[in-house]
Design a protein around this motif. Sequence first.
Motif, PDB file in Angstrom:
ATOM      1  N   TYR A  18      21.789  -6.875  30.855  1.00  6.08           N
ATOM      2  CA  TYR A  18      22.945  -6.116  30.372  1.00  6.08           C
ATOM      3  C   TYR A  18      23.643  -6.858  29.226  1.00  6.08           C
ATOM      4  O   TYR A  18      24.005  -6.253  28.224  1.00  6.08           O
TER       5      TYR A  18
ATOM      6  N   SER B  27      26.429  -3.501  22.584  1.00  8.69           N
ATOM      7  CA  SER B  27      27.324  -2.557  23.261  1.00  8.69           C
ATOM      8  C   SER B  27      27.098  -1.111  22.834  1.00  8.69           C
ATOM      9  O   SER B  27      27.201  -0.203  23.660  1.00  8.69           O
TER      10      SER B  27
ATOM     11  N   MET C  68      24.358   0.264  24.851  1.00  7.85           N
ATOM     12  CA  MET C  68      24.798   0.519  26.221  1.00  7.85           C
ATOM     13  C   MET C  68      25.554   1.842  26.315  1.00  7.85           C
ATOM     14  O   MET C  68      25.414   2.574  27.289  1.00  7.85           O
ATOM     15  N   GLN C  69      26.357   2.132  25.294  1.00 10.53           N
ATOM     16  CA  GLN C  69      27.085   3.397  25.301  1.00 10.53           C
ATOM     17  C   GLN C  69      26.122   4.570  25.209  1.00 10.53           C
ATOM     18  O   GLN C  69      26.293   5.580  25.904  1.00 10.53           O
TER      19      GLN C  69
ATOM     20  N   ALA D  53      22.994   4.563  26.220  1.00  6.98           N
ATOM     21  CA  ALA D  53      22.316   4.621  27.518  1.00  6.98           C
ATOM     22  C   ALA D  53      23.229   5.228  28.587  1.00  6.98           C
ATOM     23  O   ALA D  53      22.778   6.029  29.415  1.00  6.98           O
ATOM     24  N   LEU D  54      24.497   4.870  28.554  1.00 10.53           N
ATOM     25  CA  LEU D  54      25.450   5.396  29.527  1.00 10.53           C
ATOM     26  C   LEU D  54      25.559   6.913  29.412  1.00 10.53           C
ATOM     27  O   LEU D  54      25.501   7.631  30.418  1.00 10.53           O
ATOM     28  N   TRP D  55      25.708   7.423  28.194  1.00  7.36           N
ATOM     29  CA  TRP D  55      25.817   8.862  27.996  1.00  7.36           C
ATOM     30  C   TRP D  55      24.520   9.581  28.376  1.00  7.36           C
ATOM     31  O   TRP D  55      24.556  10.675  28.957  1.00  7.36           O
TER      32      TRP D  55
ATOM     33  N   LEU E  41      22.314   8.552  30.649  1.00  8.63           N
ATOM     34  CA  LEU E  41      22.237   8.539  32.109  1.00  8.63           C
ATOM     35  C   LEU E  41      23.232   9.516  32.741  1.00  8.63           C
ATOM     36  O   LEU E  41      22.937  10.140  33.756  1.00  8.63           O
ATOM     37  N   LEU E  42      24.397   9.649  32.137  1.00 11.49           N
ATOM     38  CA  LEU E  42      25.368  10.628  32.623  1.00 11.49           C
ATOM     39  C   LEU E  42      24.801  12.040  32.504  1.00 11.49           C
ATOM     40  O   LEU E  42      24.945  12.863  33.411  1.00 11.49           O
TER      41      LEU E  42
END
Length: 159
Positions: free
Chosen positions: A84, A89, A92-93, A95-97, A99-100
């Motif tokens: 991580y 960063s 990561m954002q 990837a976060l969106w 995955l959401l």
Amino acid sequence: IITIGFPELFDEIPILFLGCAGVSTLLEWFTAKILEKLDHKKWWDYSSKRWNLDGYICLQYSIVWGILGVLSVKFVTPVLMKLYHMVPSFMMQIALWALLGVLIVDILGSTYIIRGSVKRNDTIQKIDHELYSRKKRGLKSISLCVWKKHILRSMRENA
């Protein structure tokens, strides 16, 4: 939950084991209750296992959850945290969106499937009731099989 909520447990293996086993077992019990309420059937049944609670949870699998939790917290989490911190960063954002989005699609798909499954179960129960009623009235078992096949075929065509 353990990794984020109870970092002080990392160094105390017996306490970490109990925490992982307890949280996982509670999650399993609540999940079983919710799934049964939604689908009107048990998705798993530990009734044949010793020290079970309503067939939803049992000591044997609570121990497994505890061991897996300790292994995860002690070995998997540190590796994932290193990975991580290596990723920029903005990645990561993204990837976060992503995955959401996958989570939302999964929830919607699961809800659709569960609702369809409940409707199909109601239809099958009606068929079984009708077949039982006809059997009681003295129809031969061969005609029951033909009737059931006819209804199931028409259900597939209408689905």
